[in-house]
Design an enzyme around this catalytic site. Structure first.
Site, mmCIF file in Angstrom:
data_model
loop_
_atom_site.group_PDB
_atom_site.id
_atom_site.type_symbol
_atom_site.label_atom_id
_atom_site.label_comp_id
_atom_site.label_asym_id
_atom_site.label_seq_id
_atom_site.Cartn_x
_atom_site.Cartn_y
_atom_site.Cartn_z
ATOM 1 C CG ASP A 6 -16.129 17.407 41.028
ATOM 2 O OD1 ASP A 6 -15.810 16.696 40.059
ATOM 3 O OD2 ASP A 6 -17.298 17.778 41.257
ATOM 4 N N GLY A 88 -19.466 7.888 34.193
ATOM 5 C CA GLY A 88 -18.958 9.182 34.620
ATOM 6 C C GLY A 88 -18.554 9.190 36.085
ATOM 7 C CG ASP A 90 -20.554 13.309 36.780
ATOM 8 O OD1 ASP A 90 -20.231 12.238 36.227
ATOM 9 O OD2 ASP A 90 -21.320 14.133 36.257
#
EC number: 2.7.1.33
Length: 235
Positions: A6, A88, A90
């Site tokens: 990530d 996004g 995330d």
């Protein structure tokens, strides 16, 4: 073993999983560090989520089965977002973390990092949420767009009444953010009914004890969500 990579807006981190169990987290991680994990661990599957480094460059460091997260990646919940291509990664991962770790519960995911993102999962549907500036961005904005205000860094504990310009900025930013977060929680609960509120992100620790609302700290929710997406796609 699964490797979860990530790379966010400001830092990179890696999680190692055995099935659903997170056994190791490493941060910060640079691109050149990725290949080392394949030398040290028996990794069968990898997932990449990156908003700052080209996934093609990351993939060059990866061996074996690899999934690159995008808005087109199959998920066990529906994304009802008008512009999914702008969503996004995330945010997708955080909602996935809520889905896999709190099944059959309606959740609000609050990720407090470079930005604060608010994302709702209701009845297996993701309708969207909200985005606002994070701590560092607010401090920098006050310094950048004024003539005399200094650049201040967060110091954790903050008094309501600032007795200096520095402490006034600390109060305004930190207490203002806490009030904002509590307000969003109240409004989302009013709109969708009682929600399990999960907070994560690099700066969540500064607000864990400042909020009036009932919350659950989930510091590695994004990594767990990415692993859940990986498991969902390789099983």
């Amino acid at each position: 073993m699964n490797l979860v990579i990530d790379f966010g807006n400001t830092t990179g981190k890696v999680g190692l999983f055995t099935n659903n169990d997170l056994i190791k987290v490493m941060r910060p991680v640079q691109l050149d560090d990725i290949a080392k994990f394949f030398d040290e661990y028996d990794i069968q599957n990898t997932i990449i989520s990156s908003s700052s480094i080209s996934t093609s460059n990351i993939r060059k460091k990866v061996h074996g089965n690899c999934l690159e997260l995008s808005h087109k990646t199959p998920l066990p919940f529906a994304i009802n977002y008008k512009t999914p291509e702008t969503l996004g990664l995330d945010r997708i991962a955080g909602v996935a973390g809520a889905y896999f770790n709190h099944p059959n519960e309606n959740c609000l995911v609050i990720d407090i990092g470079t930005c604060i993102t608010y994302d709702v999962l209701v009845n297996g549907q993701y309708p969207g949420g909200a985005i606002s500036p994070g701590l560092t961005m607010r401090f920098k904005a006050l310094n950048t767009f004024t003539a005399n205000l200094p650049l201040v860094e967060n110091e954790g504990s903050t008094e309501l009444v600032g007795d200096s310009t520095k402490n006034s900025i600390l109060s305004g930013v930190a207490n203002g953010m806490a009030a904002e977060i509590d307000g969003f929680i109240e409004n989302f609960n009013h709109k969708f009914g009682p929600l399990k509120v999960l907070i994560c992100g690099g700066d969540y620790i500064f607000f864990e004890n400042k909020l009036k609302a009932s919350i659950f700290a989930a510091p590695e929710l994004v990594l767990k969500g990415l692993n859940g997406i990986l498991q969902y796609n390789v099983s």
